[in-house]
Design an enzyme around this catalytic site. Structure first.
Site, short mmCIF file in Angstrom:
data_model
loop_
_atom_site.label_atom_id
_atom_site.label_comp_id
_atom_site.label_asym_id
_atom_site.label_seq_id
_atom_site.Cartn_x
_atom_site.Cartn_y
_atom_site.Cartn_z
N ASP A 175 0.85 -1.20 0.00
CA ASP A 175 0.00 0.00 0.00
C ASP A 175 0.88 1.25 0.00
O ASP A 175 2.09 1.17 0.18
CB ASP A 175 -0.88 -0.07 1.27
CG ASP A 175 -1.90 1.06 1.32
OD1 ASP A 175 -2.30 1.56 0.25
OD2 ASP A 175 -2.29 1.44 2.44
N GLU A 220 2.29 4.87 -4.19
CA GLU A 220 2.20 5.78 -5.37
C GLU A 220 3.54 6.46 -5.63
O GLU A 220 3.81 6.74 -6.80
CB GLU A 220 1.09 6.80 -5.15
CG GLU A 220 -0.31 6.21 -5.16
CD GLU A 220 -0.60 5.32 -3.94
OE1 GLU A 220 -0.05 5.63 -2.87
OE2 GLU A 220 -1.33 4.34 -4.08
N ASP A 225 -9.02 3.71 -1.61
CA ASP A 225 -9.94 4.20 -0.58
C ASP A 225 -11.23 4.78 -1.16
O ASP A 225 -11.40 5.99 -1.28
CB ASP A 225 -9.23 5.25 0.27
CG ASP A 225 -8.04 4.64 0.99
OD1 ASP A 225 -7.90 3.40 0.99
OD2 ASP A 225 -7.23 5.40 1.55
C1 GLC Z 1 -4.54 3.39 3.10
C2 GLC Z 1 -5.10 2.16 2.42
C3 GLC Z 1 -6.13 1.50 3.31
C4 GLC Z 1 -5.50 1.19 4.66
C5 GLC Z 1 -4.91 2.44 5.29
C6 GLC Z 1 -4.14 2.15 6.56
O1 GLC Z 1 -5.53 4.35 3.23
O2 GLC Z 1 -5.63 2.45 1.16
O3 GLC Z 1 -6.64 0.34 2.71
O4 GLC Z 1 -6.46 0.63 5.50
O5 GLC Z 1 -4.02 3.06 4.37
O6 GLC Z 1 -3.07 1.33 6.32
#
Ligand code: GLC
Length: 767
Positions: free
Chosen positions: A408, A411, A482
């Protein structure tokens, strides 16, 4: 008349010597031609790996005012002004250069008023104009009858015509609606149907780029990039499917996943703060008879958000806990972010500093920005040695026994402003900039993670990434980031996942129930119904939002949720078969109707129905308080899955859909494998399989292997062809290489069921 440029041919590449610079055409296959102009950028493609050029006959002829390059599928005309026009073998125009100048959109605002409007917080979209010398544009004619698809995860509708988008990976927390130019992924493949004739255009450039899909004008669409070489591929094919197959030939296909990854997955940011919380979720799933294969561990399991650590204050023995969940049928998928906490006493950070693995400021210092752990450094994933280091770091997790890794914030997302363009990243081993490497950061992190898991687990790696570039589908599943608990995001799931599928990403899903904001009983119910065929099936929510576990809203939500999860598990063998096909032809599992029925103008911008493979049509309710809807059925006859009622196609029908009903239709004369009712995808091979017949005549090819590792690459799989002819069922084994062959196969015919038994002596199935 202007003179044509001279040219030089080397193998399948022709270099045209224009006064303004060289332009190259390379014939890769009869249906793929690369258009290339070097503009000062070295380095190889991240999207395309390996040699894709196949020996392809073609001719080059000279006419009065243009050259003509012809393959068996495409004709390209190139004139003295560098205009390139591409036609299919029948002479239908596919991609032709626009001759005029762009007409900028009249926004009706001068500079002074522009600032005034912006002062209140509104943004005034500024037309893209030539900013500097490295900028370039490619402008193509748009026909009145032309639809545009693809572009990966971009927001909005199936047909992208009339919108504009940027390719620059961002983490955008506000509601992502159709006006949003860019989102997490940059997948610069567009597909078109020009007067019904299909083509693809893939722009392989990692720099920030822009697509105007006919928003500025009805006469043209254009692509522009702030830098990089002109490097695009014209992709033909006799059908839209063939174009997708060609594009995924070029950039790669989603490999066959482990079978259990098609099971249900439960997640919430916050669960993994303690063993007890996670165990309570596992218990809840079991107690409520909800099948499930994985629980995701968000950032809370780590020690102070340090990646590749596990907080022992929260977990007495994480390895033992992961093993105990596995014994309960639940795999653990921990999250990993790229940001490495700046802490000299933390081994991952120390190793990164010592070995120069982090990106640096132009002055040569480790570049620091804030993410979850506070001040953090960012691995330079463009470098092969950094990817290898990161792959090795995953050993910490695979030793714990995790089922896969969720990556995650890649980007990369940062909390204190964007990383400046000039921060030093590497393009393989050559110094480059953030400006160049930003859009492939997530791609390279996924590639590294995939390599680590493959080496350490010996299984088909299960990686889920948020950021991606074209080609990331070879390494990772993706989710759409998200989203929010709101109806427009449930609606958007369909075109967003369908366009990802057309863009080569077959293993895709959204956060079911919505990530941010508070879900509701009705929204969650309709979401699980609509998503039940999405390859990645995960309910995930943000910390601090209303709970949205299947039982959180009581009844009837729980019962309906359970009904659909059980239906999903019945369909897993079908989804797995589709993945086996996809790994060979690149066609997505979840797909827009236009992929199967491109000649039907009714389906060219259909945003609220989709298909699963060629024979399952899904028309979910995605609007609040709706209890019926019209469903468009394309050509053929269709059977209502719930009551076997038959409908001829090419018509709209009105379907009742009370809260517990997902409108679902099966194409007549179809066979579908029908999995067993299980709580978890079994690690042991099935000894029996059932196929359901819809109609009296059907044929189905079924694939079976161990569902876990790479033994299938050495022939350890079975293939069966099931045939029903005038109501008579038979089974042929078309490949036998996996020892646990089904002992019995049952075919559920409309009137009765037939069970055939395997006879080891003759290798046949008999009544
Ligand atoms: C980002 C991710 C989400 C995750 C959060 C905390 O917003 O897209 O899925 O729960 O980070 O790690």
């Amino acid at each position: 008349m202007k003179a044509l440029p001279t040219y030089q041919q080397e193998d399948q590449t022709i270099t045209f010597h224009y006064p303004a610079g060289e332009l190259q055409l390379t014939v890769l296959t009869p249906e793929i031609v690369r258009v290339y102009q070097y503009r000062g950028n070295d380095g190889a493609s991240y999207a395309i790996e390996g040699a894709k050029q196949t020996p392809t006959p073609f001719t080059l002829t000279t006419d009065a005012d243009h050259y003509t390059l012809t393959t068996s599928a495409l004709t390209l005309n190139l004139d003295a002004d560098r205009h390139l026009d591409v036609y299919d073998a029948q002479g239908n125009a596919l991609v032709t250069d626009y001759r005029g100048e762009r007409t900028l959109l009249d926004k009706g605002v001068d500079k002074v008023h522009e600032r005034l409007v912006e002062a209140e917080g509104h943004s005034v979209t500024k037309a893209t104009t030539k900013a500097n010398t490295s900028y370039y544009e490619v402008t193509k004619n748009l026909a009145p009858d032309e639809q545009l698809y693809g572009l990966g995860d971009k927001t909005g509708y199936l047909d992208k015509r009339g919108f504009e988008y940027d390719n620059w990976n961002v983490d955008y927390p506000d509601p992502q609606l159709e006006i949003l130019p860019n989102i997490y992924k940059s997948i610069p493949i567009m597909l078109g149907l020009k007067n019904g004739h299909p083509y693809g255009l893939f722009f392989d450039n990692t720099y920030k780029s822009h697509f105007d899909m006919g928003k500025e004008s009805d006469d043209y669409y254009f692509y522009s990039a702030v830098d990089g070489n002109l490097d695009y591929y014209i992709i033909g094919g006799s059908t839209l499917k063939a174009v997708v197959t060609n594009y995924t030939y070029l950039t790669g296909r989603t490999p066959l996943p482990q079978k259990w990854t098609l099971g249900y997955q439960q997640s919430r940011w916050g669960y993994s703060a303690s063993e007890a919380e996670v165990q309570a979720i596992a218990d809840g799933l079991k107690q409520h008879d909800l099948p499930c294969d994985a629980i995701h561990f968000d950032v809370d399991y780590m020690r102070g958000y340090r990646v590749f650590t596990w907080d022992h204050a929260k977990y007495a023995d994480p390895k033992q806990f992961v093993a105990s969940l596995r014994d309960q049928g639940i795999k653990v998928i921990p999250i990993i972010d790229p940001g490495v906490k700046q802490d000299p006493d933390y081994d991952v950070y120390a190793a990164g500093v010592k070995n120069n693995y982090f990106v640096k400021t132009p002055a040569g210092k480790v570049y620091i920005n804030k993410v979850w752990p506070g001040d953090s450094a960012f691995p330079d994933f463009g470098r092969p040695d950094v990817r290898q280091w990161w792959a090795n770091n995953n050993q910490f997790l695979t030793d714990m026994g995790v089922g896969g890794v969720w990556i995650d914030m890649n980007e990369p997302a940062t909390f204190e402003g964007e990383i400046p363009d000039d921060v030093v990243f590497h393009d393989q081993n050559t110094p480059a900039t953030h400006k160049k490497m930003h859009n492939v950061y997530g791609h390279n992190m996924a590639k590294a993670t995939y390599a680590g898991l493959k080496a350490q687990q010996g299984k088909r790696p299960y990686v889920i990434t948020r950021a991606a570039y074209a080609g990331t589908q070879k390494y990772s599943t993706v989710w759409t980031g998200d989203n929010r608990s709101m109806w427009p995001h449930l609606q958007m799931m369909i075109p967003q996942l369908c366009n990802l599928g057309l863009s080569g990403f077959s293993f895709v899903g959204t956060d079911i129930g919505g990530f941010a904001s508070d879900s509701s009983a009705e929204l969650l119910t309709r979401w699980i119904e609509a998503a039940i065929f999405s390859p990645l099936l995960r309910n995930h929510a943000a910390m601090g939002t209303r709970h949205q576990e299947p039982w959180s809203f009581g009844e009837p939500t729980l019962t309906i949720y359970r009904k659909y999860l059980k239906l999903r598990y019945r369909f897993i063998p079908y989804l797995y078969d589709l993945f086996a096909q996809e790994s060979a032809n690149g066609l997505p599992i979840m797909r827009p109707l236009v992929l199967n029925y491109p000649a039907d103008s009714r389906v060219r911008d259909l945003d609220d129905e989709f298909m699963v493979g060629d024979t399952v049509l899904v028309a979910p309710i995605v609007q609040k308080s709706k209890i019926n809807r019209t469903v468009y059925l394309p050509a053929g006859d269709w059977i209502d899955f719930w009551n076997n009622r038959e409908y001829p196609g090419n018509q709209d029908i009105l379907v009742d859909a009370p809260l517990d009903k997902l409108p679902l239709f099966i194409k007549k004369d179809t066979l579908l494998p029908w999995g067993q009712e299980v709580s978890h995808v079994a690690a042991t091979p099935d000894t029996t399989m059932t196929f359901k017949a819809f109609g009296q005549n059907a044929r189905y090819d079924h694939y079976q292997d161990n569902g876990q590792d790479f033994a299938y690459e050495n022939g350890e799989f079975n293939r069966y062809t099931i045939t029903v002819a005038n109501g008579e069922a038979s089974v042929q084994i078309t490949h036998q290489g996996f020892a646990p062959i089904y002992q019995t196969i049952t075919i559920d015919l409309p009137a009765d069921a037939v069970t055939l038994t395997y006879d080891p002596a003759s290798h046949t199935y008999r009544a």
